[in-house]
Write an enzyme that holds these catalytic residues in place. Sequence first.
Site, PDB file in Angstrom:
ATOM      1  N   TYR A   1       0.833  -1.235  -0.041  1.00  0.00           N
ATOM      2  CA  TYR A   1       0.077   0.077   0.029  1.00  0.00           C
ATOM      3  C   TYR A   1       0.953   1.371  -0.076  1.00  0.00           C
ATOM      4  O   TYR A   1       1.740   1.327   0.586  1.00  0.00           O
ATOM      5  CB  TYR A   1      -0.710   0.120   1.372  1.00  0.00           C
ATOM      6  CG  TYR A   1      -1.588   1.360   1.556  1.00  0.00           C
ATOM      7  CD1 TYR A   1      -2.734   1.336   1.133  1.00  0.00           C
ATOM      8  CD2 TYR A   1      -0.969   2.636   2.001  1.00  0.00           C
ATOM      9  CE1 TYR A   1      -3.481   2.727   1.128  1.00  0.00           C
ATOM     10  CE2 TYR A   1      -1.916   3.579   2.107  1.00  0.00           C
ATOM     11  CZ  TYR A   1      -2.887   3.805   1.624  1.00  0.00           C
ATOM     12  OH  TYR A   1      -3.561   4.995   1.914  1.00  0.00           O
TER      13      TYR A   1
ATOM     14  N   GLU B   1      -3.415   7.689  -3.646  1.00  0.00           N
ATOM     15  CA  GLU B   1      -3.448   6.329  -3.332  1.00  0.00           C
ATOM     16  C   GLU B   1      -3.411   5.386  -4.061  1.00  0.00           C
ATOM     17  O   GLU B   1      -4.356   5.186  -4.889  1.00  0.00           O
ATOM     18  CB  GLU B   1      -4.758   6.271  -2.228  1.00  0.00           C
ATOM     19  CG  GLU B   1      -4.522   5.230  -1.449  1.00  0.00           C
ATOM     20  CD  GLU B   1      -6.208   5.142  -0.700  1.00  0.00           C
ATOM     21  OE1 GLU B   1      -6.876   4.887  -1.158  1.00  0.00           O
ATOM     22  OE2 GLU B   1      -5.852   5.127   0.686  1.00  0.00           O
TER      23      GLU B   1
END
Length: 402
Positions: free
Chosen positions: A118, A206
Amino acid sequence: MNIHEYQGKDILKRYGVRVQEGIVAETAEEAVEAAKKLTEQTGTGWHVIKAQIHAGGRGKGGGVKLAKNLDQVRELSEQIIGMQLVTKQTGAEGRKVHKVLVAQDVYYPGESETKEYYMSVLLDRTSGKNVIIYTTEGGMDIEEVAEAHPEKIHKEYIDPRVGLQGFQARKIAFNLGVEGEAYKEMVKFVSALYKAYDDTDSAMFEINPVLKTSDNKILAVDAKVNLDDNALYRHKDFAALRDTNEEDPLEVEASESNLNYVKLDGNVGCMVNGAGLAMATMDIIKLSGGEPANFLDVGGGANAQTVEAGFRIILKDPNVKAILINIFGGIVRCDRVANGVVEAYKNIGDIRVPIIVRLQGTNAEEGARIIDESGLKVYSAVLLKDAAQKVKEVLAGQEQQA
Ligand code: GDP
Ligand code: MN
């Protein structure tokens, strides 16, 4: 402004970030053509069909599906295009899917395991710096990782004046535990991602998951991008990225009239000048037993036209049971606002909800007189306390009737 995954990936590619390749499609036929083209370009036989909506959690909601041949591409695209996709981030009513991204399958087997990470870049207002948040626990909800394993979430702060330094990119790659070719790829990935974020004046990029493929490439499988509205004037080409399908229709209408409107789910519509006063007014509505139906700041230079545009938008919300207009007459005089309200009321006609108008400031009394003498079903108040009391009475009266 939020944009779609496929648009975010286009931006990333421009900055040299490797992405899971894909082609956007609006029909099942287009999806099949896209899949054929991707096979030519990338050699992949398998494809993922990904719903394009401005919300995450699509995989778990059934909006991301793997197709192993062209028949499945057609079938799954037919299924996903037009569906009302409900995810953790859409609310119970979900979002209608208008487009899919047909993407190459990047989870193919090979010499090493695939691994998901991530990574996001955003502005940290507290430190006045940009921050890269990253963890080895990719592919899942970052909120869940933060709760279960806060120690696994790393943060790297970047001074916007000097930008991301080489040692920082290397530290990130090291902390993610990637080695060899993948380490070099990760350093490049981080640097290019930061540059994309910085150059586009974004509020957030993101990438979840960032994938290490079985042949040690690092690429962005997903992209959630928020462009900073206040910087859009510097990026004229970004206007084309806006998708009003993804926005509340009333909010779109409001933005066309330059009104600052946010729809909420209460029963008291409010029209206020100034964001601070709007917030305070919403508090007062709650204290008097109502729930605000919206936030609406008509701005400092409110005139008859803005008042009318605001009125129309509030009245289109079927939940609205009463409207509170709370205007401070500083630049704009109260008598002018009062005339604007009366005029707008007459123009729109057939307004069934009671309207409470509180005008304070220059010519407040004159404004109240105009409202009172208009003969319309509009209540005037000079003190906010009285206005709140009036809202309470009106709501209580409606409850009795019902
Ligand atoms: P999100 O659910 O909205 O965050 O959408 P993502 O783009 O992150 O995709 C969700 C999940 O789909 C990923 O975490 C992967 O597990 C899976 N996925 C995405 N791309 C591929 C692919 O190319 N092949 C396979 N097998 N799975 C994929
Ligand atoms: Mn994702």
